[in-house]
Design an enzyme around this catalytic site. Sequence first.
Site, PDB file in Angstrom:
ATOM      1  CB  CYS A 138      -0.239 -12.213  -2.142  1.00 17.43           C
ATOM      2  SG  CYS A 138       0.462 -12.552  -0.514  1.00 17.43           S
ATOM      3  CB  ILE A 201       8.420  -9.261  -9.689  1.00 14.68           C
ATOM      4  CG1 ILE A 201       9.724  -9.161  -8.923  1.00 14.68           C
ATOM      5  CG2 ILE A 201       8.656  -9.300 -11.198  1.00 14.68           C
ATOM      6  CD1 ILE A 201      10.718 -10.294  -9.124  1.00 14.68           C
ATOM      7  CG  ASN A 202       3.919 -10.125  -4.776  1.00 15.33           C
ATOM      8  OD1 ASN A 202       4.592 -10.100  -3.746  1.00 15.33           O
ATOM      9  ND2 ASN A 202       2.603  -9.982  -4.769  1.00 15.33           N
ATOM     10  N   GLY A 227      14.127  -8.988  -1.182  1.00  9.37           N
ATOM     11  CA  GLY A 227      15.459  -8.505  -0.885  1.00  9.37           C
ATOM     12  C   GLY A 227      16.378  -8.579  -2.095  1.00  9.37           C
TER      13      GLY A 227
END
Length: 322
Positions: A138, A201-202, A227
């Site tokens: 994160c 992926i993050n 996005g």
Amino acid sequence: MVTAAAVDLSVDLAGARLANPIMTASGCAANGPELHRFIDVAQLGAFVTKSVKANPQSGRGTPRMAETDSGMLNSIGLQGPGINAFIEKDLPWLRSVGARVIVSIAGSTAAEFATVTRSLVAAEAFDCVAAIEVNISCPNVANRGLVFACAPESSRQVISLVRAEAPHSVPLFAKLTPDVTDIVEIADAALDAGAHGLTMINTLLGIGIDTERLRPHLAGVTGGLSGPAIRPVAVRAIWQVHAAMRAGRLPLAPILGVGGVRTGTDALELVAAGASAIQVGTAIFNDPTAPIRVRDQVADLIAGHGFTRFTDVVGIAHERTA
């Protein structure tokens, strides 16, 4: 001619058997009830929860979100009520509606990941958990040193501690960041430490500037970019890791593809690159039905290509390079 209804969408993700390969992405649909107003979350292959930590956390300051030309920046900071509230309220609710659940876990230290896992496994409603997603990537934290997926050693440490607490029958998926020099190296460390698969992926770390006030849009300055803008990066990362698996540099393992998926065509791109399942995230904010719509569109597209099974298309682009 193959019809969409004839396409077998079922997948087996390292022992997690799901009716279809479409999931939510962590953090984009809270913990279920909010999205359930629009779609039956039990119709998803799996519902992926918001990342849960050991203790309640208020997250980062506001403003926390900003639109971009092709997506959004968010700086939520893993806000949540903590694992005890999650297993007392959220997980039982998900089980009550028949959802298959992938629980996303997070921590500020490697030991915290283990603590959260231990509590989760002891939960009465744990039987609805299909897998655990270990969010080691994160970007929405004040201390970038807490992004464990930026280094092989810290990735390995977290996954090893979680592996020691989780039943071997429950797959672990390490969620990776693209903000690294060599994502294959990080994937190798996570898989070697006991992860059964990868989520890729993050979000990418980004900053938006308000040109009227000449200051960052986000109170936390940096945020995670998600996005459509990041989909080519997701395709690249998935391609590289799946190629390494095909070449024998990494063990074969399922990849949960995520990043900029709005349509079935977007999803199919990630699948052809090597994703064994797909998570839909940011698209939910403006179309809560997006995961179900993407599921149906994927079936139509696979049928249109003459395939009868979703799994036949996973990684197919690697067989069709010039």
